[in-house]
Design an enzyme around this catalytic site. Structure first.
Site, PDB file in Angstrom:
ATOM      1  N   GLU A  67      -6.923   4.858   7.860  1.00  0.00           N
ATOM      2  CA  GLU A  67      -6.791   6.285   7.516  1.00  0.00           C
ATOM      3  C   GLU A  67      -8.072   6.796   6.860  1.00  0.00           C
ATOM      4  OE1 GLU A  67      -3.128   5.902   5.326  1.00  0.00           O
ATOM      5  OE2 GLU A  67      -2.133   5.280   7.177  1.00  0.00           O
ATOM      6  N   GLY A 122       2.570   2.464  10.621  1.00  0.00           N
ATOM      7  CA  GLY A 122       3.501   3.573  10.426  1.00  0.00           C
ATOM      8  C   GLY A 122       4.254   3.990  11.675  1.00  0.00           C
ATOM      9  N   ASN A 133       0.869  -1.183   0.000  1.00  0.00           N
ATOM     10  CA  ASN A 133       0.000   0.000   0.000  1.00  0.00           C
ATOM     11  C   ASN A 133       0.901   1.226   0.000  1.00  0.00           C
ATOM     12  OD1 ASN A 133      -1.807   2.070   0.447  1.00  0.00           O
ATOM     13  ND2 ASN A 133      -2.143   1.576   2.615  1.00  0.00           N
ATOM     14  N   SER A 185       3.612  -1.935  10.385  1.00  0.00           N
ATOM     15  CA  SER A 185       5.075  -1.936  10.577  1.00  0.00           C
ATOM     16  C   SER A 185       5.717  -3.284  10.269  1.00  0.00           C
ATOM     17  CB  SER A 185       5.427  -1.470  11.996  1.00  0.00           C
ATOM     18  OG  SER A 185       5.016  -0.126  12.179  1.00  0.00           O
ATOM     19  N   HIS A 242      -9.415   1.157   5.008  1.00  0.00           N
ATOM     20  CA  HIS A 242      -8.140   1.400   5.701  1.00  0.00           C
ATOM     21  C   HIS A 242      -8.405   2.365   6.852  1.00  0.00           C
ATOM     22  CE1 HIS A 242      -4.047   2.744   6.470  1.00  0.00           C
ATOM     23  NE2 HIS A 242      -3.635   1.680   5.807  1.00  0.00           N
ATOM     24  N   LYS A 296       0.009   4.220  -0.205  1.00  0.00           N
ATOM     25  CA  LYS A 296      -0.690   5.414   0.304  1.00  0.00           C
ATOM     26  C   LYS A 296      -0.503   6.560  -0.716  1.00  0.00           C
ATOM     27  CE  LYS A 296       0.336   3.830   4.932  1.00  0.00           C
ATOM     28  NZ  LYS A 296       0.085   4.088   6.327  1.00  0.00           N
ATOM     29  N   GLU A 333      -5.224  -4.727  10.894  1.00  0.00           N
ATOM     30  CA  GLU A 333      -4.245  -3.652  11.009  1.00  0.00           C
ATOM     31  C   GLU A 333      -4.484  -2.885  12.310  1.00  0.00           C
ATOM     32  OE1 GLU A 333      -2.332  -2.682   7.004  1.00  0.00           O
ATOM     33  OE2 GLU A 333      -3.915  -1.242   7.362  1.00  0.00           O
TER      34      GLU A 333
HETATM   35  C1  PEP Z   1      -0.596   0.392   5.938  1.00  0.00           C
HETATM   36  O1  PEP Z   1      -0.446   1.429   5.325  1.00  0.00           O
HETATM   37  O2  PEP Z   1      -1.613  -0.271   5.788  1.00  0.00           O
HETATM   38  C2  PEP Z   1       0.473  -0.054   6.832  1.00  0.00           C
HETATM   39  C3  PEP Z   1       0.346  -1.194   7.459  1.00  0.00           C
HETATM   40  O3  PEP Z   1       1.562   0.771   6.936  1.00  0.00           O
HETATM   41  P1  PEP Z   1       2.999   0.408   7.576  1.00  0.00           P
HETATM   42  O4  PEP Z   1       3.427  -0.909   6.995  1.00  0.00           O
HETATM   43  O5  PEP Z   1       3.893   1.525   7.147  1.00  0.00           O
HETATM   44  O6  PEP Z   1       2.812   0.328   9.053  1.00  0.00           O
END
Ligand code: PEP
Length: 251
Positions: free
Chosen positions: A98, A174, A10, A213, A96, A12, A168
């Site tokens: 976000e 992040g 992803n 992460s 997601h 983003k 998630e």
């Molecule tokens: C994500 O954007 O869904 C995500 C898990 O980001 P990251 O791997 O950077 O934590």
């Protein structure tokens, strides 16, 4: 049933044409040797460019969002599932954290988008997860159960059978602080159990991705969980090297 591993990137709101091209070159060279299924969700405007760059690579394309509306019409700024399929997407991320937090997407909107994705022939990757406050208050399972319940209440069986679920935890996205392999496996087992209570067949086949992460150095331990069927990767998917290394960690 043995499930295939799925590694999803992803990007983003990141990347530019040069980064897309470099990424496609690297994946075209190395993705063939990886046994897991792979896909990358880039911003809408780069989907076709990445699709062209990955034409000979076993890597699928995805988008990060779609309209809840199925039919074309007066929805300025929106992109529907048929358009995504038209430019080569096979997957789309839905719900997601976000989008839930910044754009007000409710469980009902997420379920509508998952249905719209399947109506267009796309596989929705439906994200669920708890905040740090919810985890610390011992509400993780209740939060996840409610997010799943909304899907089961609103979506038909075809949508549920097609969907991938990504766990998630919001506190891990992040932040550099992944869930531990035990935390991830515990939640995934809980999610599969919740699904099994409604439909044992879907529970057996549904892919449960972990996201938050994931990096090359923690991926193998996370993937050791029996109910962890792959990962949804943000930051580490922006560079081909780390994305490929995570995919290699599936074994
Ligand atoms: C994500 O954007 O869904 C995500 C898990 O980001 P990251 O791997 O950077 O934590």
């Amino acid at each position: 049933m043995s499930r295939r591993m799925l590694i999803a990137g992803n990007w983003k709101m990141n990347g530019d044409a040069a980064q897309v091209d470099a990424f496609a070159r690297a994946l075209s060279a190395d993705a063939g040797a990886i046994s897991a299924d792979m896909l990358v969700c880039v911003p809408f405007v780069y989907v076709e460019r990445l699709a062209a760059g990955l034409a000979d690579a076993p890597v699928a394309l995805g988008a990060q969002n779609l309209a809840a509306e199925v039919d074309p019409g007066a929805f300025t700024g929106e992109v529907n599932g048929a358009m995504l399929a038209d430019v080569g997407c096979r997957y789309v991320i839905v719900g997601h954290s976000e989008r839930r937090a910044l754009y007000g997407e409710t469980d009902a909107v997420v379920a509508a988008k998952a249905s719209a994705a399947v109506a267009a022939g796309l596989t929705p990757i439906v994200c669920v997860g708890e905040t740090l406050e919810q985890r610390e208050a011992d509400q993780t399972e209740a939060v996840l159960a409610a997010q799943l319940a909304a899907l089961f209440e609103q979506c038909d069986r075809a949508t549920l059978a097609a969907a991938v679920i990504a766990y998630e935890p919001i506190w891990a996205i992040g932040t550099g602080h992944s869930a531990s392999p035990e935390q991830a496996q515990d939640v995934h087992a809980f999610l599969r159990g919740q699904i099994a209570d409604r439909d044992a067949t879907i529970a057996e086949s549904v892919l449960l991705l972990y996201g938050g992460s994931v990096k090359p150095d923690n991926a193998a331990a996370l993937f050791a969980g029996a109910d962890v069927d792959g990962a949804l990767i943000g930051g580490a998917s922006l560079k081909a090297d780390s994305f490929l290394d995570i995919a290699r960690a599936t074994g």
